[in-house]
Design an enzyme around this catalytic site. Structure first.
Site, PDB file in Angstrom:
ATOM      1  N   LYS A 100      12.515  -2.040  42.023  1.00 11.68           N
ATOM      2  CA  LYS A 100      11.665  -2.918  40.884  1.00 11.68           C
ATOM      3  C   LYS A 100      10.195  -2.717  41.012  1.00 11.68           C
ATOM      4  CE  LYS A 100      10.723  -7.292  42.506  1.00 11.68           C
ATOM      5  NZ  LYS A 100       9.343  -7.549  42.480  1.00 11.68           N
ATOM      6  N   ASN A 101       9.347  -2.707  42.350  1.00 13.55           N
ATOM      7  CA  ASN A 101       8.031  -2.569  42.356  1.00 13.55           C
ATOM      8  C   ASN A 101       7.247  -1.476  41.891  1.00 13.55           C
ATOM      9  OD1 ASN A 101       8.131  -5.474  42.926  1.00 13.55           O
ATOM     10  ND2 ASN A 101       7.490  -5.182  45.097  1.00 13.55           N
ATOM     11  N   ARG A 147      15.649 -11.982  40.082  1.00 12.95           N
ATOM     12  CA  ARG A 147      14.543 -11.224  39.493  1.00 12.95           C
ATOM     13  C   ARG A 147      14.154  -9.838  40.417  1.00 12.95           C
ATOM     14  NH1 ARG A 147       9.654 -15.086  38.782  1.00 12.95           N
ATOM     15  NH2 ARG A 147       8.703 -12.884  37.817  1.00 12.95           N
ATOM     16  N   CYS A 204       1.224 -18.965  42.034  1.00 12.38           N
ATOM     17  CA  CYS A 204       2.566 -18.544  42.505  1.00 12.38           C
ATOM     18  C   CYS A 204       2.780 -19.135  43.848  1.00 12.38           C
ATOM     19  CB  CYS A 204       2.276 -17.080  42.540  1.00 12.38           C
ATOM     20  SG  CYS A 204       3.564 -16.011  43.441  1.00 12.38           S
TER      21      CYS A 204
HETATM   22  N1  EPU Z   1      -5.600  -9.593  46.321  1.00 14.64           N
HETATM   23  C1  EPU Z   1      -6.745 -10.261  46.066  1.00 14.64           C
HETATM   24  N2  EPU Z   1      -7.479  -9.904  44.909  1.00 14.64           N
HETATM   25  C2  EPU Z   1      -6.912  -9.211  43.863  1.00 14.64           C
HETATM   26  C3  EPU Z   1      -5.563  -8.766  44.196  1.00 14.64           C
HETATM   27  C4  EPU Z   1      -4.996  -9.124  45.356  1.00 14.64           C
HETATM   28  O1  EPU Z   1      -7.493 -11.134  46.835  1.00 14.64           O
HETATM   29  O2  EPU Z   1      -7.339  -8.834  42.895  1.00 14.64           O
HETATM   30  C5  EPU Z   1      -4.965 -10.369  47.529  1.00 14.64           C
HETATM   31  C6  EPU Z   1      -3.532 -11.030  47.294  1.00 14.64           C
HETATM   32  O3  EPU Z   1      -3.824 -12.210  47.067  1.00 14.64           O
HETATM   33  C7  EPU Z   1      -2.857 -10.671  48.693  1.00 14.64           C
HETATM   34  C8  EPU Z   1      -3.362  -9.407  48.927  1.00 14.64           C
HETATM   35  O4  EPU Z   1      -4.451  -9.046  48.241  1.00 14.64           O
HETATM   36  O5  EPU Z   1      -3.285 -11.611  49.667  1.00 14.64           O
HETATM   37  C9  EPU Z   1      -2.324  -8.022  48.362  1.00 14.64           C
HETATM   38  O6  EPU Z   1      -2.038  -8.462  47.266  1.00 14.64           O
HETATM   39  P1  EPU Z   1      -1.590  -7.206  46.130  1.00 14.64           P
HETATM   40  O7  EPU Z   1      -2.554  -7.220  45.163  1.00 14.64           O
HETATM   41  O8  EPU Z   1      -1.288  -6.077  47.252  1.00 14.64           O
HETATM   42  O9  EPU Z   1      -0.050  -7.897  45.734  1.00 14.64           O
HETATM   43  P2  EPU Z   1       0.546  -7.459  44.399  1.00 14.64           P
HETATM   44  O10 EPU Z   1       0.098  -6.150  44.004  1.00 14.64           O
HETATM   45  O11 EPU Z   1       0.206  -8.699  43.368  1.00 14.64           O
HETATM   46  C10 EPU Z   1       2.899  -6.229  45.112  1.00 14.64           C
HETATM   47  C11 EPU Z   1       4.214  -6.497  44.811  1.00 14.64           C
HETATM   48  C12 EPU Z   1       4.460  -7.766  45.799  1.00 14.64           C
HETATM   49  C13 EPU Z   1       4.123  -7.571  47.226  1.00 14.64           C
HETATM   50  C14 EPU Z   1       2.431  -7.171  47.567  1.00 14.64           C
HETATM   51  C15 EPU Z   1       2.316  -6.698  48.853  1.00 14.64           C
HETATM   52  C16 EPU Z   1       4.789  -5.644  42.822  1.00 14.64           C
HETATM   53  C17 EPU Z   1       5.312  -5.995  41.451  1.00 14.64           C
HETATM   54  N3  EPU Z   1       4.503  -6.630  43.689  1.00 14.64           N
HETATM   55  O12 EPU Z   1       2.115  -7.609  44.689  1.00 14.64           O
HETATM   56  O13 EPU Z   1       5.776  -7.864  45.799  1.00 14.64           O
HETATM   57  O14 EPU Z   1       4.333  -8.526  48.144  1.00 14.64           O
HETATM   58  O15 EPU Z   1       2.416  -6.013  46.593  1.00 14.64           O
HETATM   59  O16 EPU Z   1       3.036  -5.837  48.973  1.00 14.64           O
HETATM   60  O17 EPU Z   1       4.724  -4.519  43.189  1.00 14.64           O
HETATM   61  C18 EPU Z   1       8.051  -8.901  45.587  1.00 14.64           C
HETATM   62  O18 EPU Z   1       8.464  -7.829  45.253  1.00 14.64           O
HETATM   63  O19 EPU Z   1       8.738 -10.102  45.963  1.00 14.64           O
HETATM   64  C19 EPU Z   1       6.611  -8.978  45.709  1.00 14.64           C
HETATM   65  C20 EPU Z   1       5.854 -10.361  45.680  1.00 14.64           C
END
Ligand code: EPU
Length: 419
Positions: free
Chosen positions: A22-23, A398, A115
């Site tokens: 998915k991701n 999802r 979230c």
């Molecule tokens: N963060 C910031 N600022 C930003 C972006 C992120 O502070 O601008 C922080 C977040 O709050 C968090 C950390 O950085 O504490 C990591 O977040 P990240 O941005 O890596 O998460 P994401 O890219 O929004 C993806 C996956 C998540 C997974 C995370 C971590 C997708 C669609 N989602 O989210 O997947 O948990 O990386 O590996 O790829 C899931 O599939 O259930 C899911 C939540």
């Protein structure tokens, strides 16, 4: 709203095919906006998050079909404004921002809302795009970004909690069509980021260093339509690995990428699992009682936060004291109170769960709060004495393709009921 009714006590035995990630699929679908030519993406899981992304692409003007795991997208004529009603359903919709800005020079996207797994800011995405020369304003809940032409630059994407997966995706996609060279420092190394980079490279992007902390992108004028296979879903695979162990079963997982599961495999081996890997297949079972372990979630290649809840469920029934520390989303512990309703003994200290293994869990009505928490509750239901009802399974739909059918095919007694 559907619910799952799980009768515990049936070991999972047999073979399961792992679906596409998915991701990985979500940002790759967003990346099809970078070209006016048709793209074909295979191994796309049929999940509600994927269908939301396809609706977003359609709303933006792309022609989209989805059949038997293959998506065809042609984004020949698109516009730059997303709809709040679609975007609010899924945080990953933020990853259309980079491609729209790169292709059209402007993008308007609603700010993703709150979230349940914690505060999820997008400051790093916005800072990165600004570094490439975009002008960004936040007005009435929308991010409005514009840049006649993005300019390559050095972008540092490390935050308080490490690197950002979708942030790295967004900047990488934007930089493919920027003028000059962009260097992303403290980039996310997740296999899904790498898969997106491979897709972009096929399209004609010049990218080096994908899968490392430093990604270099040289902008090009045009990207072409291509065909791609999405990588296997490492979190679905990890969830079934835990399913095999928690139920005292023996599973063969096929079509997975064992090399993406190093930290999970290592932790489960420490707990006493027997894991045999051959090519893209894995056999997993427990030959004796499992042992308690200590786990810390980290960015890849560390232990994934997306497996934390499932490990909490498993360790609830393993003798001794297990310690699971969450470093990526420090508040991602909604599942603990539900597991406790099933008899688990867990103390939360800061962002660390201290789990005292109990003899058995008891079936109970529980509430799913997010995707991985729901998976953890289904896993707990597999081993609990009696009947567990997991409400609000739209969360699990999802991210897990036909999880009830897959679990039934290997011996679980699980039924989907309409509420
Ligand atoms: N963060 C910031 N600022 C930003 C972006 C992120 O502070 O601008 C922080 C977040 O709050 C968090 C950390 O950085 O504490 C990591 O977040 P990240 O941005 O890596 O998460 P994401 O890219 O929004 C993806 C996956 C998540 C997974 C995370 C971590 C997708 C669609 N989602 O989210 O997947 O948990 O990386 O590996 O790829 C899931 O599939 O259930 C899911 C939540």
């Amino acid at each position: 709203m559907d619910k799952f009714v799980v009768h515990g006590g049936n070991p999972l035995r047999g073979s399961l095919r792992i679906s596409g990630s998915k991701n990985s699929a979500l940002p790759i679908l967003a990346a099809t906006l970078l070209t006016p030519e048709p793209c074909i993406i295979h191994n796309v899981p049929n999940l509600s998050d994927i269908r939301y992304m396809l609706q977003i692409l359609q709303h933006l003007g792309a022609e989209v079909t989805f059949e038997n795991g293959t998506v065809r997208v042609c984004a020949a004529n698109i516009h730059s404004e997303t709809s709040y009603d679609l975007v609010r359903k899924m945080r990953a919709s933020i990853c259309v921002l980079g491609p729209l800005l790169a292709r059209l020079g402007r993008a308007t996207i609603s700010l993703p809302g709150g979230c349940v797994i914690g505060d999820r800011p997008i400051d790093l995405h916005l800072k990165g795009l600004e570094t490439l020369g975009a002008q960004i304003e936040v007005e009435e809940g929308n991010v409005i970004a514009s840049a006649p032409r993005l300019i390559g630059s050095e972008v540092f994407l490390g935050g308080k909690f490490g690197s950002t997966v979708l942030g790295t995706d967004n900047i990488m996609m934007a930089a493919t069509r920027a003028k000059g060279v962009t260097i992303i420092e403290s980039a996310a190394c997740e296999p899904e980021v790498r898969d997106l980079a491979e897709f972009l490279i096929k399209m004609g992007a010049k990218i080096q260093g994908q899968g490392t902390r430093r990604i270099e992108i040289e902008g090009v004028d045009f990207l072409r339509g291509v065909e791609h296979h999405v990588i296997p879903d490492r979190i679905e695979a990890g969830t079934f690995m835990v399913g095999a162990l928690i139920s005292g079963g023996d599973l063969r997982l096929t079509h997975l990428a064992p090399e993406h599961l190093g930290a999970v495999t290592n932790a489960l081996k420490q707990a006493g699992a027997e894991i045999k890997i051959e090519g893209n297949e894995m056999q997993i079972r427990a030959t004796g009682p499992l042992k308690s372990i200590e786990v810390i979630t980290e960015t890849y290649p560390g232990f994934p936060t997306d497996m934390q809840a499932q490990f909490c469920a498993l360790m609830s029934v393993v003798p001794g004291i297990s310690v699971i520390a969450e470093k990526v989303f420090p508040n991602r512990f909604m599942h603990l109170s539900e597991l406790k309703r099933m008899g688990a003994k867990i103390d939360l200290e800061g962002s660390t769960a201290i789990i005292h293994g109990v003899d058995h869990l008891g079936g109970a009505p529980v509430m799913a709060s997010d995707l991985r928490a729901s998976a953890a509750l289904v896993l707990a239901g597999l081993v609990a004495k009696g009947v567990t009802t997991v409400n609000r399974v739209y969360h699990i739909d999802r991210g897990y393709e036909k999880i009830d059918e897959k679990l039934r095919s290997v011996g679980a007694v699980i039924e989907r009921q309409k509420e």
